[in-house]
Design an enzyme around this catalytic site. Structure first.
Site, PDB file in Angstrom:
ATOM      1  CD  GLU A 201      -2.976  -1.235   2.128  1.00  0.00           C
ATOM      2  OE1 GLU A 201      -4.051  -1.606   2.153  1.00  0.00           O
ATOM      3  OE2 GLU A 201      -2.557  -0.750   3.538  1.00  0.00           O
ATOM      4  CD  GLU A 389      -4.115  -6.002   2.385  1.00  0.00           C
ATOM      5  OE1 GLU A 389      -4.789  -5.270   3.143  1.00  0.00           O
ATOM      6  OE2 GLU A 389      -2.691  -5.888   2.756  1.00  0.00           O
TER       7      GLU A 389
END
Length: 492
Positions: A201, A389
């Site tokens: 991320e 995810e």
């Protein structure tokens, strides 16, 4: 309506939330090791110590601003609880856990390596052999069950020494330290690991610079420089990977969610555009290979001057990511209208979407988010995608007989997998795989809690670090096993 036969079904974890053994076998401390537990209403804290022994902490809040007291260094402090230190102890349970993944039929296991387990200080000349052996053992265990590892090289765990001595990724020297680490790993595990992600991320540099990059200053200049240095390190890692083994693929990992306008007011549409700009900037550079013009204009307005070396921009263009992976748990709705203000989903400034349901932590569940996200990202970058995810945190209850009835998780995953399947089967999106987040219970990154559980497997551990760490299957375990066996066709 089936996924391709080579589709990589699996689950995902992160070392700082799952691995534990924070100071065993030569591992050094990392940034996550000085972050305390918290809750939905109480932020996690980063603890510090002065040279005279005085201690304290600062909140780990969303947003770039963050300030340590003059002379303070992030440190482990007596009397505080740090969830990463034991987490759910994959380090001592990896054989049992990987066997459970094999039983579910996993084709892939997304995990992260602890940089400080390989290079305890981050800038060491030689790696820690005990750390390298541990991951050898993990990958060998995966191979026994036909599970392909997907390895994140840096997942919110910068070696703490690099934060203290260099202010993390603001310092260009970290590029060399990281590339040495990545090269060591890719050479060591050649033939064992085919897929890597460079930074988890990466766009969280804008909101959590300490967690995302070991940066102890949260100003715009520091965040921009840290991001650029990570972009360069990622490009050099792609270059090194292709030279070590042409079979290795190195991807980007982006935190992404569709963003909706609350009204049809053009001002709301512009707000959506601006928020998507800020998210997709990181993919524009790392996957697209170039800085977008709007970001350069923003830097100009803010007085930000990113220090680049000759050849950096060409390097980013020549060695962009091989594929784009991303996290997506739902969507956010935004508005410029004050009357719409309220508790929204995840993103600061978001408003409540009246068409969506929320869980106890305020996360709205959007049954169409993955199809929208996959189409948006493929239309923009035209590279293979990977959902690495997706999941839902819930305060699961273990019954007296040991069972955990998590029908809410099954319902969430059923809708999300169906949305993803539509993107593949109806829209033709080239999707490499799906790794559900927190497949075995782990510590929540946002709150530091255990009660916010994600897994198919329950781990006996509570918010205070108490429990046996025993593993037991939830109802969703058998359901996901059936989904994988049917290539995503049977979602009942």
């Amino acid at each position: 309506m089936k996924f391709p036969k080579d589709f990589l079904w699996g689950g995902a974890t992160a070392a700082n939330q799952y691995e534990g053994a924070w100071n065993e076998d030569g591992k050094g401390p990392n940034t996550s090791d000085v972050i305390t537990n918290g809750s939905h209403t109480t932020p996690r804290r980063i603890t510090w110590r002065m040279a005279d022994g005085k201690t304290g902490s600062i909140p780990m809040a969303f947003g770039g601003s963050m300030e340590f007291p003059q002379g303070a260094e992030p440190a482990v402090v007596d009397g505080e609880y740090y969830p990463s230190h034991t987490a759910t102890d994959f380090y001592h349970h990896y054989k049992e856990d990987i066997a459970l993944m094999g039983e579910m039929g996993f084709k892939c296991f997304r995990m992260s390596m602890n940089w400080a387990r390989i290079y305890p200080n981050g800038d060491d000349e030689q790696p820690n052999e005990a750390g390298l052996r541990f991951y050898d053992d993990v990958f060998d265990e995966c191979k026994k069950y036909g599970i392909e590892p997907l390895v994140t090289l840096s997942h919110y765990e910068t070696p703490l020494h690099l934060a203290i001595a260099y202010n993390g990724w603001t310092d260009r020297r970290l590029v060399d330290f990281y590339v040495r680490y990545a090269t060591t790993v890719m050479k060591r595990y050649k033939g064992k690991v085919k897929y890597y992600l460079t930074f988890n991320e990466i766009n969280c540099m804008d909101m959590m610079p300490f967690m995302a990059g070991g940066i102890m200053t949260g100003d715009a200049q520091s965040r921009a420089q840290g991001a650029h240095n990570q972009f360069v390190a990622s490009a050099l890692t792609v270059k090194a990977a292709h030279e070590i083994d042409p079979e290795i693929k190195v991807g980007q990992m982006l935190a992404y969610q569709p963003t909706y306008a609350y009204t049809c007011d053009p001002a709301d549409q512009l707000k959506v555009m601006e928020m998507q700009h800020n998210t997709l900037f990181y993919a524009d550079v790392q996957t697209g290979g170039a800085y977008p013009a709007w970001r350069l204009k923003q830097y100009e307005r803010e007085g930000v001057k990113v220090q680049m070396e000759p050849g950096d921009l060409q390097l980013l263009k020549d060695y962009s990511a091989d594929f784009l992976s991303f996290s997506c748990y739902g969507s956010s709705t935004v508005s410029t209208h004050k009357e719409a203000a309220g508790s929204g989903n995840m993103m600061p400034g978001a408003v409540k979407n009246p068409y969506l349901e929320s869980n106890a932590w305020g996360w709205e569940t959007d049954p169409d988010c993955l199809r929208i996200a996959l189409n948006t990202l493929y239309d923009r970058y035209h590279k293979p995608l990977w959902v690495v995810e997706n999941g839902i945190g819930w305060n699961d209850v273990k019954e007296a007989d040991g069972s955990v009835h998590d029908s809410y998780r099954i319902d969430y995953l059923r809708k999300n997998i169906a949305s993803m399947r539509d993107a593949v089967c109806l829209d033709g999106i080239p999707l490499m795989g799906y790794t559900m987040w927190g497949c075995i219970d782990l510590v929540s990154a946002g709150t530091g809690e255990m009660r916010k559980r994600y897994g198919f497997v329950y781990v006996d551990r509570d918010d205070k670090g108490q429990g046996t760490l025993a593993r037991s299957k939830k109802d969703s375990f058998g359901w996901y096993q059936k989904v994988i066996a049917s290539d995503g066709e049977d979602l009942d």
